[in-house]
Write a protein that holds these residues in place. Structure first.
Motif, short mmCIF file in Angstrom:
data_model
loop_
_atom_site.label_atom_id
_atom_site.label_comp_id
_atom_site.label_asym_id
_atom_site.label_seq_id
_atom_site.Cartn_x
_atom_site.Cartn_y
_atom_site.Cartn_z
N THR A 77 0.83 -1.20 0.00
CA THR A 77 0.00 0.00 0.00
C THR A 77 0.86 1.25 0.00
O THR A 77 1.82 1.35 0.76
N ASP A 78 0.52 2.20 -0.86
CA ASP A 78 1.26 3.46 -0.93
C ASP A 78 0.49 4.49 -0.11
O ASP A 78 -0.61 4.89 -0.46
N TYR A 79 1.09 4.93 1.01
CA TYR A 79 0.42 5.86 1.90
C TYR A 79 0.75 7.32 1.60
O TYR A 79 0.36 8.21 2.34
N ARG A 80 1.46 7.56 0.52
CA ARG A 80 1.79 8.95 0.20
C ARG A 80 0.54 9.71 -0.20
O ARG A 80 -0.29 9.20 -0.94
N THR A 81 0.45 10.95 0.27
CA THR A 81 -0.71 11.77 -0.11
C THR A 81 -0.49 12.34 -1.48
O THR A 81 0.64 12.55 -1.93
N THR A 82 -1.57 12.61 -2.16
CA THR A 82 -1.52 13.24 -3.47
C THR A 82 -2.02 14.67 -3.35
O THR A 82 -2.56 15.07 -2.33
N SER A 83 -1.83 15.44 -4.42
CA SER A 83 -2.32 16.82 -4.39
C SER A 83 -3.83 16.87 -4.26
O SER A 83 -4.39 17.86 -3.81
N ARG A 84 -4.48 15.78 -4.61
CA ARG A 84 -5.94 15.75 -4.55
C ARG A 84 -6.45 15.62 -3.12
O ARG A 84 -7.45 16.23 -2.75
N ASN A 85 -5.74 14.83 -2.27
CA ASN A 85 -6.26 14.61 -0.92
C ASN A 85 -5.39 15.23 0.17
O ASN A 85 -5.66 15.04 1.34
N ARG A 86 -4.30 15.91 -0.22
CA ARG A 86 -3.45 16.53 0.78
C ARG A 86 -4.20 17.67 1.46
O ARG A 86 -4.77 18.53 0.78
N PRO A 87 -4.22 17.75 2.80
CA PRO A 87 -4.93 18.82 3.49
C PRO A 87 -4.33 20.18 3.12
O PRO A 87 -3.13 20.34 2.98
N ARG A 88 -5.20 21.16 2.97
CA ARG A 88 -4.74 22.51 2.70
C ARG A 88 -4.11 23.10 3.96
O ARG A 88 -4.61 22.86 5.06
N PRO A 89 -3.04 23.88 3.81
CA PRO A 89 -2.45 24.52 4.99
C PRO A 89 -3.37 25.61 5.51
O PRO A 89 -4.18 26.18 4.76
N PRO A 90 -3.27 25.94 6.80
CA PRO A 90 -4.09 27.03 7.35
C PRO A 90 -3.81 28.32 6.60
O PRO A 90 -2.68 28.58 6.18
N GLN A 91 -4.83 29.14 6.43
CA GLN A 91 -4.66 30.41 5.74
C GLN A 91 -5.72 31.40 6.19
O GLN A 91 -6.71 31.02 6.80
N ASP A 92 -5.48 32.66 5.88
CA ASP A 92 -6.46 33.72 6.10
C ASP A 92 -6.99 34.16 4.74
O ASP A 92 -6.21 34.50 3.85
N TYR A 93 -8.29 34.13 4.62
CA TYR A 93 -8.93 34.52 3.35
C TYR A 93 -9.69 35.82 3.55
O TYR A 93 -10.45 35.96 4.51
N VAL A 94 -9.49 36.78 2.65
CA VAL A 94 -10.21 38.05 2.71
C VAL A 94 -11.53 37.89 1.97
O VAL A 94 -11.56 37.58 0.77
N ILE A 95 -12.63 38.09 2.67
CA ILE A 95 -13.96 37.89 2.10
C ILE A 95 -14.22 38.89 0.97
O ILE A 95 -13.99 40.09 1.13
N GLN A 96 -14.68 38.36 -0.15
CA GLN A 96 -14.97 39.18 -1.32
C GLN A 96 -16.48 39.37 -1.50
O GLN A 96 -17.28 38.59 -0.98
N LYS A 97 -16.85 40.41 -2.24
CA LYS A 97 -18.26 40.64 -2.53
C LYS A 97 -18.84 39.42 -3.24
O LYS A 97 -18.26 38.90 -4.18
N GLY A 98 -19.97 38.96 -2.77
CA GLY A 98 -20.63 37.80 -3.35
C GLY A 98 -20.29 36.49 -2.69
O GLY A 98 -20.94 35.47 -2.97
N ASP A 99 -19.27 36.47 -1.81
CA ASP A 99 -18.93 35.24 -1.10
C ASP A 99 -20.03 34.83 -0.13
O ASP A 99 -20.72 35.68 0.43
N THR A 100 -20.18 33.54 0.06
CA THR A 100 -21.07 33.01 1.09
C THR A 100 -20.30 31.95 1.87
O THR A 100 -19.32 31.37 1.36
N LEU A 101 -20.71 31.69 3.09
CA LEU A 101 -20.03 30.67 3.90
C LEU A 101 -20.12 29.30 3.24
O LEU A 101 -19.16 28.53 3.25
N SER A 102 -21.28 28.99 2.67
CA SER A 102 -21.44 27.67 2.06
C SER A 102 -20.52 27.52 0.85
O SER A 102 -19.90 26.47 0.66
N ALA A 103 -20.39 28.57 0.05
CA ALA A 103 -19.51 28.50 -1.13
C ALA A 103 -18.05 28.42 -0.70
O ALA A 103 -17.26 27.67 -1.29
N LEU A 104 -17.68 29.19 0.32
CA LEU A 104 -16.29 29.16 0.79
C LEU A 104 -15.94 27.82 1.42
O LEU A 104 -14.83 27.31 1.27
N ALA A 105 -16.91 27.24 2.14
CA ALA A 105 -16.68 25.92 2.73
C ALA A 105 -16.40 24.88 1.65
O ALA A 105 -15.49 24.06 1.77
N ALA A 106 -17.18 24.94 0.57
CA ALA A 106 -16.97 24.00 -0.53
C ALA A 106 -15.64 24.26 -1.23
O ALA A 106 -14.91 23.33 -1.59
#
Length: 227
Positions: free
Chosen positions: A2-31
């Protein structure tokens, strides 16, 4: 094997700060960021998941309890739907609440309590504007003059913005300046009334602590928030 290496598809995103833009919604940002609305609400201490603000920073993947701060004259964004309001009049809850009010708002609420207890305690002295002006000066270093129905016009607009909300909503948030054009008392019919919210849902402070603040007998209600 079994290869346990993560791929770019399932690798967790690093923590970040996102500046909310006009038209953003929590549901869209969560997705977009591979998380959930509930997680965003928890990580940013958002008191009203149906309202976020353009220009604010949203913590993604931090899993912290940092505050979701309200800043400046931003357009209100309904978290799951579409933009609402704009400019100074954001309508309804403003994103600032008991758990995430700004430091300036908390200082103002504390200064208002101290001013009130140093003046009338729990008994009105007929000097509401004096108490409010004293609290603003002590907390924010801003001099504001005028009586109860004048102080709203004298609040510097680069330091305060008028917000559109009910008294019930305002009383849940510390450090908001309330003004009424007129009240049912003789002096109040001439000079109006002003006070600062303490954030407990029912109390405001001016030259005294008003334990049950209502609109009864009062007209011309306005709310101002430090920015």
């Amino acid at each position: 094997m079994t290869d346990y290496r993560t791929t770019s598809r399932n690798r967790p995103r690093p923590p970040q700060d996102y500046v909310i833009q006009k038209g953003d919604t929590l549901s869209a940002l969560a997705a977009k960021f591979g998380t959930t609305v509930d997680q965003l609400v928890r990580d940013n201490n958002i008191s009203n998941r149906d309202l976020i603000f353009t220009g604010n920073k949203l913590k993604i993947g931090h899993s912290t309890t940092d505050s979701f701060q309200s800043s400046g004259n931003r357009q209100g964004i309904r978290g799951g739907n579409s933009p609402v309001g704009g400019g100074d009049d954001v309508g309804g809850p403003t994103g600032a609440g008991p758990s995430n009010a700004s430091a300036a708002m908390r200082r103002l609420a504390d200064a208002a309590r101290q001013a009130a207890m140093g003046m009338g305690g729990y008994n009105s002295q007929g000097l509401c504007a004096t108490g409010v002006s004293r609290a603003i000066r002590n907390a924010l270093g801003i001099g504001v003059s005028g009586n109860g129905n004048q102080i709203d016009n004298n609040l510097p607009r680069d330091k305060f913005k008028q917000v559109n909300m009910s008294l019930e909503e305002a009383l849940k948030i510390p450090g908001l300046v309330l003004t009424w054009e007129s009240t049912s008392t003789r002096l109040g019919s001439i000079y109006g009334h002003t006070a600062i919210t303490t954030g407990d849902g029912h109390t405001s402070a001016s030259d005294f602590i008003e334990r049950n603040t209502t609109n009864n007998g009062r007209t011309g209600f306005k709310v101002f928030m430090p920015i």
